[in-house]
Write an enzyme that holds these catalytic residues in place. Structure first.
Site, short mmCIF file in Angstrom:
data_model
loop_
_atom_site.label_atom_id
_atom_site.label_comp_id
_atom_site.label_asym_id
_atom_site.label_seq_id
_atom_site.Cartn_x
_atom_site.Cartn_y
_atom_site.Cartn_z
N HIS A 1 0.84 -1.19 0.00
CA HIS A 1 0.00 0.00 0.00
C HIS A 1 0.88 1.25 0.00
O HIS A 1 2.06 1.23 0.37
CB HIS A 1 -0.92 0.01 1.23
CG HIS A 1 -0.25 0.39 2.51
ND1 HIS A 1 -0.15 1.69 2.96
CD2 HIS A 1 0.39 -0.38 3.44
CE1 HIS A 1 0.49 1.72 4.11
NE2 HIS A 1 0.83 0.47 4.43
N CYS A 2 0.27 2.34 -0.40
CA CYS A 2 0.85 3.68 -0.30
C CYS A 2 -0.25 4.59 0.24
O CYS A 2 -1.12 4.11 0.99
CB CYS A 2 1.40 4.15 -1.65
SG CYS A 2 0.20 4.14 -2.98
N LEU A 3 -0.24 5.85 -0.09
CA LEU A 3 -1.27 6.74 0.44
C LEU A 3 -2.64 6.45 -0.16
O LEU A 3 -3.63 6.31 0.56
CB LEU A 3 -0.88 8.20 0.18
CG LEU A 3 -1.88 9.26 0.64
CD1 LEU A 3 -2.10 9.16 2.14
CD2 LEU A 3 -1.43 10.65 0.24
#
Length: 657
Positions: free
Chosen positions: A261-263
């Site tokens: 995941h990222c933002l």
């Protein structure tokens, strides 16, 4: 903002209040209108953005009921108004300040601290709020740790960080997406959802951000990996691809499931997932992108990350992980394909360069030739091409060569007007200039100069037996001076006239034609070079020799007509001569003599070798008429000017035969 003597709340505590008790929590944003619209805490309110309301608040013109009504009317998340509420105030990051200054405007940084101080003092006296708290670190720290709990107002969103999506800071509604049996894609909100992570049995997390907090469900550090990159066009994500691949492979062999995941789960985390698919499933960058896009349609890596995926594809091909045929763009690999396969040369369109390119002189089997080899040509479809070539060869008449023969015979183009693929286009065979006629260059020694021209001169006079020898001329080329015979015993001025070979002595009455270019005499004992305007020659009075331009015939003149044979001068200067004594000797029997050339006053320093003046001939009546401008001197008289001219220095050029 200034430190207040009241209860403070941490970022984690505010996040817990928003999740657990949003109905009884009132969050007030004390910043300006622009900052609030860019980003703010979820369900927060900006009730004091108006300058008028702030001024009235600072001047205590708002009572408690109006103040509470202003807060309640702007609240959207708090629904239980009858119960006591928890009030949280926040502004920018807390920074220590020096001496207090006068507030110039309500939008100044000091105004937010003043609003918080006034609100705390006014709201503590009421019984409506259970507690009044101030957020530690301000909004900046809260947004870094909990970006999923921040939102933006409609119409005032930030500029997109990627050209492929309108805004990457907003999480999408895709949720956690399954990519492979052990890999999931998601956003920051998904990584903080413990219920969903437990339901999917996800125990490993890869976080591709610098500010997103670690998931609370990950207890061991070995199950967590952070890749500190931002979603920008300067970040390098490809150096982390091998390390992330080993980490994911370790999880797969251990039977664990991993969340990447990222933002927002749109750019950074999908790029890492695509790189893993490329190596694990042996796909090109385009195929791996489509594979992930089908399972999570919201992905959109920025152009920087897409370029790094193409570079990673080249690395996998060099490491023999991928085959050349599996590459997204096979023509980009120069090691496998020749230059002629990638970009065939074009035939020039210019008319001046149709025949510039020479034919191929090298062997086609040479390793340095960039032409298509038989092995590489065999990889292309041959069925249709061979059938077409055989049919065209069979249908062609015997007189016409086949297509292959024409292509072989022509070293420049084929039958279709295109450049032949088999020709060698090495650097030695490249055209260096257009097909224009070359100009022969002149060396330095051949360039004309005074020294080179003077070296070509010869001071040897012409021989009498070779009249066709070129005559040496020292005068100005504008005034071609003749060479005439002279005799020392005569003072009579006689002019030799060239006449045609067929003319006789009886044609003396007609007006002669003068040619000063070739005058010669076999009886001359001295060669005189003079300017035709200043030439006065002494010849025997008894006879004269008239030579034709070819030098083949001569007409003798009688001695009795010596007085009539004197030439009258026409032109710009007078003629001064002395009467010659009677002599019966011919020029042939006369002793060799010399002729003197007088240098006029205007040409004494010019270096031109001249003789006595010899001018053009005028008619008899012009010389005798008073209108001619001068009178003929008497015979025997001697002019002083003539004596002075003849007494000057002269130049003699003797010629011994």
């Amino acid at each position: 903002m200034t430190v207040l003597d009241t209860v403070t709340i941490s970022t984690c505590g505010l996040a817990a209040l928003i999740r657990e008790a949003p109905d009884t929590t009132l969050v007030v944003d004390c910043r300006g209108f622009t900052e609030y619209n860019e980003s703010h805490v979820r369900h927060s309110m900006n009730a004091f953005f108006s300058k008028l309301i702030r001024r009235r608040l600072f001047e205590n013109k708002l009572d408690d009921n109006c103040l509470i009504h202003q807060l309640m009317s702007c609240s959207s998340g708090c629904t239980k108004m009858d119960e006591k509420l928890d009030l949280v105030l926040y502004a920018e990051e807390d920074k220590p300040r020096g001496n207090k200054r006068r507030i110039a405007s309500c939008n100044a940084p000091e105004s937010t601290a003043k609003i918080m101080r006034v609100l705390r003092e006014r709201l503590e006296d009421t019984d409506k709020f259970r507690s009044v708290m101030v957020l530690e670190g301000g909004f900046k720290q809260f947004a870094q740790q909990y970006p999923q709990l921040c939102e933006s107002s409609e119409g005032m969103t930030r500029l997109p960080q990627s050209l492929s999506q309108p805004c990457l800071s907003q999480p999408t509604g895709d949720g956690i997406t399954l990519i492979t049996p052990n890999i999931y894609l998601g956003s920051q909100i998904d990584s903080l959802d413990e219920t969903m992570l437990d339901a999917l049995d996800i125990s490993v997390v890869i976080n591709l951000s610098m500010t997103c907090p670690k998931s609370v469900c990950i207890k061991e550090d070995k199950n967590f990996m952070r890749i500190p990159v931002n979603d920008s066009y300067q970040e390098k994500l490809s150096p982390y691809f091998p390390m992330a691949y080993e980490f994911l492979e370790k999880c797969r062999r251990a039977g664990k499931k991993c969340l990447i995941h990222c933002l927002a789960g749109i750019s950074r985390s999908p790029t890492l997932a695509i790189s893993y698919i490329m190596r694990y499933m042996k796909m090109g960058s385009d195929d791996a992108y489509r594979y992930v896009k089908e399972r999570r349609p919201s992905i959109s890596p920025n152009f920087n990350f897409m370029g790094q995926l193409l570079e990673y594809e080249n690395v996998l091909i060099k490491d023999h992980v991928l085959d050349y045929n599996q590459a997204s763009r096979p023509h980009r690999h120069m090691d496998y394909y020749g230059p002629s396969d990638l970009c065939p040369p074009k035939v020039p369109k210019s008319a001046s360069s149709n025949c510039v390119f020479p034919g191929s002189t090298h062997d086609e089997s040479s390793p340095s030739s960039p032409s298509v080899s038989e092995g590489s040509a065999a990889s292309e479809p041959e069925t249709s091409s061979s059938a077409a070539s055989s049919s065209s060869t069979a249908s062609a008449p015997p007189s016409m060569p086949s297509t292959s023969e024409q292509g072989t015979s022509s070293g420049t183009v084929n039958v279709n007007g295109k450049r032949n693929m088999t020709m060698d286009l090495g650097l030695p065979h490249r055209p260096k200039a257009l097909g224009l006629p070359s100009r022969i260059g002149t060396s330095v020694a051949e360039l004309p100069s005074p020294s080179t021209e003077l070296s070509r001169l010869s001071f040897n006079g012409p021989e009498a037996i070779a009249p066709s020898t070129p005559i040496l001329n020292f005068t100005n080329p504008c005034f071609n001076s003749p060479i005439i015979p002279v005799a020392s015993s005569s003072r009579e001025v006689i002019l030799t006239l060239p006449t045609p070979a067929a003319s006789s002595s009886s044609s003396t009455s007609s007006e002669p034609s003068f040619d000063f270019s070739s005058f010669e005499s076999s009886s001359s004992s001295s060669i005189v070079v003079e300017n035709p305007f200043f030439a006065s020659t002494e010849v025997p009075a008894g006879s004269s020799s008239i030579s034709t331009p070819s030098g083949s015939q001569s007409t003798p003149a009688s001695a009795s007509s010596s007085a009539a044979s004197r030439c009258r001068m026409k032109g710009f200067f007078k003629v001064f001569s002395k009467k010659a004594p009677a002599s019966t000797s011919t020029p042939a029997s006369s002793t060799p003599g010399t002729s003197r050339a007088a240098r006029p006053e205007c040409l004494r320093s010019s270096g031109i070798i001249i003789s006595a003046p010899v001018l053009a001939i005028t008619e008899e009546e012009d010389a005798e008429s008073p209108e001619s401008g001068f009178n003929e001197p008497e015979v025997g008289e001697e002019d002083d000017d003539s004596v002075s001219i003849c007494s000057t220095s002269s130049l003699e050029i003797p010629c011994h035969q």
